[in-house]
Design a protein around this motif. Structure first.
Motif, PDB file in Angstrom:
ATOM      1  N   TYR A 155       9.000   5.476   1.696  1.00 14.31           N
ATOM      2  CA  TYR A 155       8.074   4.809   2.465  1.00 14.31           C
ATOM      3  C   TYR A 155       7.146   5.493   3.134  1.00 14.31           C
ATOM      4  N   ILE A 156       7.277   6.869   3.495  1.00 19.34           N
ATOM      5  CA  ILE A 156       5.995   7.489   4.232  1.00 19.34           C
ATOM      6  C   ILE A 156       4.968   7.628   3.062  1.00 19.34           C
ATOM      7  N   LYS A 157       5.269   8.095   1.884  1.00 16.13           N
ATOM      8  CA  LYS A 157       4.661   8.022   0.860  1.00 16.13           C
ATOM      9  C   LYS A 157       3.537   6.792   0.520  1.00 16.13           C
ATOM     10  N   GLY A 158       4.337   5.724   0.515  1.00 15.58           N
ATOM     11  CA  GLY A 158       3.761   4.367   0.019  1.00 15.58           C
ATOM     12  C   GLY A 158       2.769   4.044   1.295  1.00 15.58           C
ATOM     13  N   VAL A 159       2.964   4.338   2.423  1.00 17.98           N
ATOM     14  CA  VAL A 159       2.230   3.774   3.404  1.00 17.98           C
ATOM     15  C   VAL A 159       0.754   4.932   3.364  1.00 17.98           C
ATOM     16  N   VAL A 160       1.158   6.132   3.230  1.00 16.44           N
ATOM     17  CA  VAL A 160      -0.028   7.124   3.255  1.00 16.44           C
ATOM     18  C   VAL A 160      -0.962   6.707   2.229  1.00 16.44           C
ATOM     19  N   GLU A 161      -0.108   6.323   1.033  1.00 15.69           N
ATOM     20  CA  GLU A 161      -1.265   5.931  -0.476  1.00 15.69           C
ATOM     21  C   GLU A 161      -2.114   4.494  -0.119  1.00 15.69           C
ATOM     22  N   ILE A 162      -1.443   3.689   0.604  1.00 11.81           N
ATOM     23  CA  ILE A 162      -2.294   2.368   1.115  1.00 11.81           C
ATOM     24  C   ILE A 162      -3.236   2.636   2.170  1.00 11.81           C
ATOM     25  N   GLU A 163      -2.946   3.644   3.021  1.00 16.35           N
ATOM     26  CA  GLU A 163      -3.838   3.855   4.212  1.00 16.35           C
ATOM     27  C   GLU A 163      -5.131   4.449   3.613  1.00 16.35           C
ATOM     28  N   GLN A 164      -5.004   5.337   2.662  1.00 13.19           N
ATOM     29  CA  GLN A 164      -6.028   6.031   2.044  1.00 13.19           C
ATOM     30  C   GLN A 164      -6.933   5.266   1.400  1.00 13.19           C
ATOM     31  N   ALA A 165      -6.171   4.218   0.571  1.00 12.59           N
ATOM     32  CA  ALA A 165      -7.050   3.431  -0.299  1.00 12.59           C
ATOM     33  C   ALA A 165      -7.543   2.469   0.697  1.00 12.59           C
ATOM     34  N   ALA A 166      -7.357   1.934   1.927  1.00 12.63           N
ATOM     35  CA  ALA A 166      -7.838   1.163   2.889  1.00 12.63           C
ATOM     36  C   ALA A 166      -9.324   1.848   3.443  1.00 12.63           C
TER      37      ALA A 166
ATOM     38  N   ASP B  69      -6.383  -8.147  -1.244  1.00  9.96           N
ATOM     39  CA  ASP B  69      -6.855  -7.417  -2.629  1.00  9.96           C
ATOM     40  C   ASP B  69      -6.039  -5.896  -2.721  1.00  9.96           C
ATOM     41  N   LEU B  70      -5.938  -5.314  -1.647  1.00 14.37           N
ATOM     42  CA  LEU B  70      -5.268  -4.063  -1.714  1.00 14.37           C
ATOM     43  C   LEU B  70      -3.749  -4.140  -2.258  1.00 14.37           C
ATOM     44  N   LEU B  71      -3.165  -5.239  -1.842  1.00  7.59           N
ATOM     45  CA  LEU B  71      -1.675  -5.502  -2.193  1.00  7.59           C
ATOM     46  C   LEU B  71      -1.486  -5.947  -3.601  1.00  7.59           C
ATOM     47  N   ARG B  72      -2.565  -6.973  -3.933  1.00 12.65           N
ATOM     48  CA  ARG B  72      -2.479  -7.327  -5.344  1.00 12.65           C
ATOM     49  C   ARG B  72      -2.501  -6.391  -6.456  1.00 12.65           C
ATOM     50  N   GLU B  73      -3.451  -5.473  -6.036  1.00 11.48           N
ATOM     51  CA  GLU B  73      -3.537  -4.173  -7.233  1.00 11.48           C
ATOM     52  C   GLU B  73      -2.405  -3.514  -7.054  1.00 11.48           C
ATOM     53  N   ARG B  74      -1.280  -3.557  -6.073  1.00 11.58           N
ATOM     54  CA  ARG B  74      -0.264  -2.747  -6.046  1.00 11.58           C
ATOM     55  C   ARG B  74       0.902  -3.453  -6.252  1.00 11.58           C
ATOM     56  N   GLU B  75       0.776  -4.630  -6.750  1.00 14.39           N
ATOM     57  CA  GLU B  75       1.945  -5.736  -6.687  1.00 14.39           C
ATOM     58  C   GLU B  75       3.127  -5.114  -7.750  1.00 14.39           C
ATOM     59  N   LYS B  76       2.717  -4.402  -8.852  1.00 19.02           N
ATOM     60  CA  LYS B  76       3.718  -3.933  -9.721  1.00 19.02           C
ATOM     61  C   LYS B  76       4.184  -2.565  -9.373  1.00 19.02           C
ATOM     62  N   THR B  77       3.783  -2.103  -8.349  1.00 16.92           N
ATOM     63  CA  THR B  77       4.214  -0.783  -8.158  1.00 16.92           C
ATOM     64  C   THR B  77       5.489  -0.591  -7.558  1.00 16.92           C
ATOM     65  N   ALA B  78       6.415   0.287  -7.604  1.00 16.80           N
ATOM     66  CA  ALA B  78       7.766   0.656  -6.894  1.00 16.80           C
ATOM     67  C   ALA B  78       7.863   0.381  -5.352  1.00 16.80           C
ATOM     68  N   PHE B  79       6.839   0.853  -4.719  1.00 16.91           N
ATOM     69  CA  PHE B  79       6.540   0.752  -3.305  1.00 16.91           C
ATOM     70  C   PHE B  79       6.605  -0.600  -3.011  1.00 16.91           C
ATOM     71  N   PHE B  80       5.580  -1.359  -3.618  1.00 18.01           N
ATOM     72  CA  PHE B  80       5.353  -2.794  -3.289  1.00 18.01           C
ATOM     73  C   PHE B  80       6.626  -3.437  -3.280  1.00 18.01           C
ATOM     74  N   ARG B  81       7.133  -3.290  -4.623  1.00 19.58           N
ATOM     75  CA  ARG B  81       8.358  -4.252  -4.988  1.00 19.58           C
ATOM     76  C   ARG B  81       9.571  -3.871  -3.855  1.00 19.58           C
ATOM     77  N   MET B  82       9.733  -2.763  -3.450  1.00 19.74           N
ATOM     78  CA  MET B  82      10.799  -2.203  -2.637  1.00 19.74           C
ATOM     79  C   MET B  82      10.448  -2.920  -1.026  1.00 19.74           C
ATOM     80  N   ILE B  83       9.202  -2.781  -0.748  1.00 21.76           N
ATOM     81  CA  ILE B  83       9.025  -3.337   0.518  1.00 21.76           C
ATOM     82  C   ILE B  83       8.886  -4.868   0.716  1.00 21.76           C
TER      83      ILE B  83
END
Lengths: 546, 172
Positions: B85-96, B114-128
Motif C-alpha cells: 500500500y505505501i509503495k503504491g500510494v507513493v508511486e501514484i502520487e509521484q505520477a500525479a 487517466d492515471l488509474l487506467r494506465e495502472r489497471e493491470k498493476t498488482a497494486f491497482f488490482r489489490m486496491i
C-alpha cells in the motif's frame, strides 16, 4: 504419562472420520478421535460475508485459523513456487474443525451414478490420464449410501431423475419448498426435454434427528447453520460416538506421523496435543481421514525402514491423482427479479449431461447455485463489464436481483502428475514438512467443462435470460473442498494405495477413509460418497476383526 | 469502536487481548483518525476508491467507509500488505506530480481516471480494487459498507426475514 492403549485411533473428524469413529465405537471398540481444529458451535455462525469457508478473504473461519502456523507450498506450471496460507485460494483449503467440511458445506448429498465407478470400462482409456474403474461398484455401496442418507439426514426428491442408480428407499425428508429461481428454471428444463428434480441435501427440510428445519437464510454454504439444520458429522454421528461411552474426541491434536512396529504393522500415532506436548497414542487399528491433501501428507511424512518414501508409498502412488472438480456453468440476466432471499438458493438440478455426451468421457450435474452474497456476486460479472468504475457499480445495482447462475462439477480425468508431496524445505509450526501441491487439469476435463457450460447457457436462455455468459475453468490444479484421489483404491498394490476396503496395501491395520481413496470423483459433490465409503470401510473393518 | 452486529467471541477476545497488550500505543493514537494510514495516504486511497466505486445516487466508496475498511485490515488480516500500500500510494502520487503537478486527490476526475487506467493491470491497482469491493460490498462489521449502503443499493432485505418459506410457490 503414557496414554492408554485404544482399539482404534481415527485421525480427522470430517465426513469420513466422524462416521468411522461412531461405527467402531458403537460396535464396542475403544476409539480415540483426533482432530486438528476446534469444535465450532452453531452460535459461531457469524454470518460474516468476508470471513467464512467459501469467501475467506479475511480468514477461513472453519480453520486452519492460524495462518502462519499452517502454510503449504504451491508449485505453478512454470516451476515457480510460493508459500500459501489458508485464506488464499491456492491453498486449496477444505476445513479444519470437528465435522471437517461438513460443518460449513453447502450439503449437496449426491450418490455417484453406476457408470461413475466404471469410467474406463464405459469409455475406454484416456491418453495422459490415469483413468481407471473403481474396484467396487455402485451396488456395493448402495446400502451404505442409504445408511448415510438416513443416519446423517438427507432431504430432496430424486424420483424424477431417470439417470440415478437403483435405490431401495426414498430419501428420508421431502425437499424444501422451491424458491423463485427454481420456479423459473424447472419449467424451462422440462421444455427442453430435460429431467429436473430437487437436489438431495444434507439439510433438514422438516425436523429430523432431534434438530429443527432449515429457516432459509442466505448464509448457508461456507457457514455453520445458525439453527443447526444442516446435517454434518459434528451434529449427528460424532455426538452419537461420544454418547456410546467408547469414543474420546481430542481437539487441537496435530498428528505428526504414523508409527510402525518392527513387523511392519501400525503401532499408533505421534501427535502434539492442545498443550503442545508430544504424545503417542497406540492402537490396534489406525484410520487416516484427514482429507486428500493432509492424508497424503501424513502418509508421506511417516517414513520407516520398510517405507523409506512414506507409508504405503513403495510404488509412488501416495499423493498422486490429486483432483477436485472443474466447476463450469453460465450466468444469465433475466427480465424480472429472481432473487427472493430464500436460502439456501440451490434447489433444482439435472443429470441429463452426466453421461452419454457424444465424444466426451462423462460430464457432470448442473444446478442453480447457492445464493450469491454481494461480494461473491462480483466474481460472476460478465466479461463486457469493466472491472471497476461507474459501469461496474451500475451493473451490480441493476442486475444483482435478476442474475441467475447455473453451474456444476465436471468429473475430472485424473492425472498422475497432479500431486501432493511432503515439501523438502518448508515446515509447519510444529516442524512437520508441509504439503506441496503441483500439477494441472487434464485437457479433456476442460473440453467437458466447455460443453457443460454451453448446456447451462441453453437452460438459462430457455428460462428467459436476455443475455448470458459462460464461466469456464482454467487448467490450474483443482482440489479445494472437493479434493480427492491421492490414495487411490484398487486391487493391484502396484497401481493403488488402499484395497477395496480402504486398507493400505502391505499394512493390514492401517486404513485411509476419506475422498483420498476415490479413483474418480464423480460429476457430483463428493461428500455422500465419502460417507458411504466410511460406512462401507467400517463394516468390513468390523467384519475382519470379529 | 463500532459495535458489531454479531460479535464472534473468539475474535472479540483476540481484539481485547491485543488492546490490553499495547496500552501505550493506544494512548499515543488517541485522536487519530486512522489505525495505520497517515491522513495523506488515506486521502489518496480514498480518491482512488471513489473512482473504483464512484458516488452517484447511492453512496460511493469513501462515504461507505471503504478507507476505514482498508485501514483496519492493514492492522489486521492484511498487515502483510502494508508495504504494498505505501509503495503504491507513493508511486501514484509521484505520477500525479510529474504529469499534472498536483496531489492525486486534487486532480480532476478525468485526470485521475487517466492515471488509474494506465495502472489497471498493476498488482497494486488490482489489490486496491478488490479491497474496495470487499469494503463496499462486504459485511459492515469490518468497517466498510456503512449503514448497509451497498446492500440497500442492491435491494437486499436487511435485516433478513427469518424462517420465511415460499409456500405460495408450488411445483409446476
Amino acid at each position: 504419562m503414557a496414554l492408554e492403549h485404544v482399539n482404534a485411533v481415527v485421525i480427522g473428524s470430517g465426513a469420513g472420520g466422524g462416521i468411522v469413529a461412531k461405527e467402531l465405537a458403537a460396535a464396542g471398540m475403544k476409539v480415540a478421535l483426533l482432530e486438528r481444529g476446534r469444535w465450532i458451535s452453531p452460535y459461531e455462525c457469524a454470518k460474516d460475508d468476508l470471513r467464512n469457508q467459501r469467501t475467506s478473504v479475511l480468514g477461513a473461519s472453519f480453520g486452519p485459523d492460524d495462518e502462519e502456523r499452517n502454510p503449504r507450498v504451491k508449485v505453478e506450471k512454470d516451476g515457480s513456487e510460493q508459500i500459501v496460507y489458508p485464506s488464499r485460494g491456492a491453498y486449496n483449503n477444505n476445513a479444519m474443525c470437528v465435522g471437517g467440511g461438513t460443518a460449513s458445506y453447502g450439503a449437496m448429498a449426491w450418490r455417484f451414478m453406476p457408470q461413475d465407478f466404471r469410467l474406463k470400462t464405459t469409455y475406454g482409456a484416456v491418453e495422459g490420464s490415469t483413468l481407471e474403474d473403481w474396484p467396487i461398484t455402485y451396488d456395493d455401496l448402495e446400502p451404505f449410501y442409504e445408511q448415510a442418507e438416513y443416519e446423517i439426514g438427507v432431504s430432496g426428491d430424486v424420483v424424477p431423475d431417470p439417470f440415478k442408480g437403483p435405490r431401495r428407499k426414498p430419501l428420508p425428508m421431502p425437499p424444501l419448498p422451491p424458491n423463485r429461481e427454481y420456479a423459473v428454471l424447472r419449467p424451462a428444463a422440462l421444455r427442453l426435454g430435460l429431467h429436473p428434480f430437487d437436489i438431495p441435501m444434507l439439510r433438514n427440510s422438516v425436523p429430523y434427528g432431534g434438530r429443527q428445519a432449515c429457516m432459509r437464510c442466505r448464509w448457508c454454504v461456507g457457514f455453520a447453520c445458525e439453527v443447526n439444520a444442516k446435517c454434518g458429522t459434528q451434529n449427528t454421528v460424532i455426538p452419537a460416538a461420544l454418547a456410546s461411552g467408547n469414543c474420546e474426541l481430542r481437539t487441537e491434536a496435530i498428528v505428526k506421523e504414523i508409527v510402525l512396529d518392527a513387523g511392519g504393522k501400525a503401532r499408533g500415532v505421534k501427535y502434539i496435543d492442545e498443550k503442545e506436548r508430544l504424545r503417542e497414542q497406540t492402537a490396534d487399528v489406525v484410520i487416516v481421514s484427514c482429507g486428500a491433501i493432509e492424508s497424503a501428507r501424513l502418509l508421506l511424512n511417516s517414513k520407516s525402514r520398510l517405507f523409506p518414501n512414506g507409508i504405503g508409498n513403495n510404488h509412488d502412488w501416495v499423493g498422486r491423482n490429486l483432483q477436485g472438480h472443474a466447476y463450469t456453468g453460465a450466468n444469465g440476466l433475466m427480465p424480472f427479479d429472481c432473487y427472493d432471499d430464500v436460502g439456501p438458493g440451490a434447489g433444482v438440478a439435472i443429470c441429463d449431461y452426466n453421461h452419454g455426451n457424444k465424444g466426451l468421457v462423462g460430464g457432470g450435474m448442473l444446478c442453480n447455485e447457492f445464493i450469491r452474497l454481494p461480494y461473491q456476486f462480483l466474481g460472476r460479472m460478465p466479461p463486457w463489464i469493466p472491472a471497476w468504475g461507474k459501469e461496474h457499480k451500475d451493473f451490480v445495482r441493476t442486475w444483482y436481483r435478476r442474475a441467475v447462475n447455473v453451474q456444476g462439477p465436471v468429473q475430472e480425468m485424473p492425472v498422475f502428475h497432479a500431486r501432493v508431496e511432503a515439501d523438502p524445505k518448508v515446515k509447519d509450526y510444529w516442524g512437520v514438512p508441509v504439503a506441496r501441491m503441483s500439477g494441472n487439469k487434464h485437457p479433456h476435463t476442460l473440453e467437458i467443462a466447455d460443453f457443460m457450460s454451453r448446456r447451462a447457457e441453453e437452460w438459462l436462455k430457455e428460462a428467459g435470460a436476455t443475455r448470458t455468459w459462460r464461466r469456464v475453468p482454467g487448467d490450474d490444479l483443482s482440489a479445494g473442498q472437493h479434493q480427492a484421489g491421492t490414495c487411490r483404491m484398487g486391487n493391484d498394490p502396484k497401481t493403488s494405495v488402499v484395497d477395496k476396503h480402504c486398507r493400505v496395501h502391505d499394512v493390514d491395520n492401517l486404513y485411509v477413509v476419506d475422498a483420498s481413496v476415490h479413483v474418480t470423483n464423480g460429476g457430483f459433490n463428493p461428500v455422500l460418497t465419502i460417507m458411504a465409503i466410511a460406512y462401507w470401510a467400517s463394516h468390513h473393518l468390523l467384519k475382519a476383526r470379529s | 469502536m463500532k459495535i458489531s452486529r454479531n460479535p464472534d467471541r473468539r475474535r472479540f477476545l483476540r481484539t481485547a487481548a491485543g488492546v490490553a497488550a499495547i496500552p501505550a500505543a493506544s494512548c499515543t493514537r488517541a485522536g487519530r483518525r486512522w489505525r495505520f494510514l497517515t491522513d495523506e495516504q488515506a486521502d489518496t486511497i480514498g480518491a482512488i476508491c471513489d473512482q473504483i466505486i464512484p458516488p452517484d445516487q447511492d453512496p460511493g466508496a469513501v462515504s461507505a467507509g471503504v478507507v476505514h475498511f482498508i485501514d483496519r485490515q492493514l492492522k489486521g488480516h492484511y498487515a502483510y500488505l502494508q508495504d504494498a500500500y505505501i509503495k503504491g500510494v507513493v508511486e501514484i502520487e509521484q505520477a500525479a506530480q510529474e504529469k499534472f503537478g498536483k496531489r492525486f486527490s486534487a486532480l480532476a476526475s478525468e485526470q485521475q481516471l487517466d492515471l488509474l487506467r494506465e495502472r489497471e493491470k498493476t498488482a497494486f491497482f488490482r489489490m486496491i480494487a478488490d479491497h474496495a469491493m470487499q469494503g463496499f460490498y462486504g459485511d459492515p462489521r469490518h468497517g466498510g459498507n456503512r449503514d448497509f449502503a451497498s446492500w440497500k443499493m442492491m435491494g437486499i432485505p436487511n435485516p433478513p426475514v427469518r424462517g420465511r418459506q415460499q409456500h405460495d410457490l408450488t411445483k409446476s
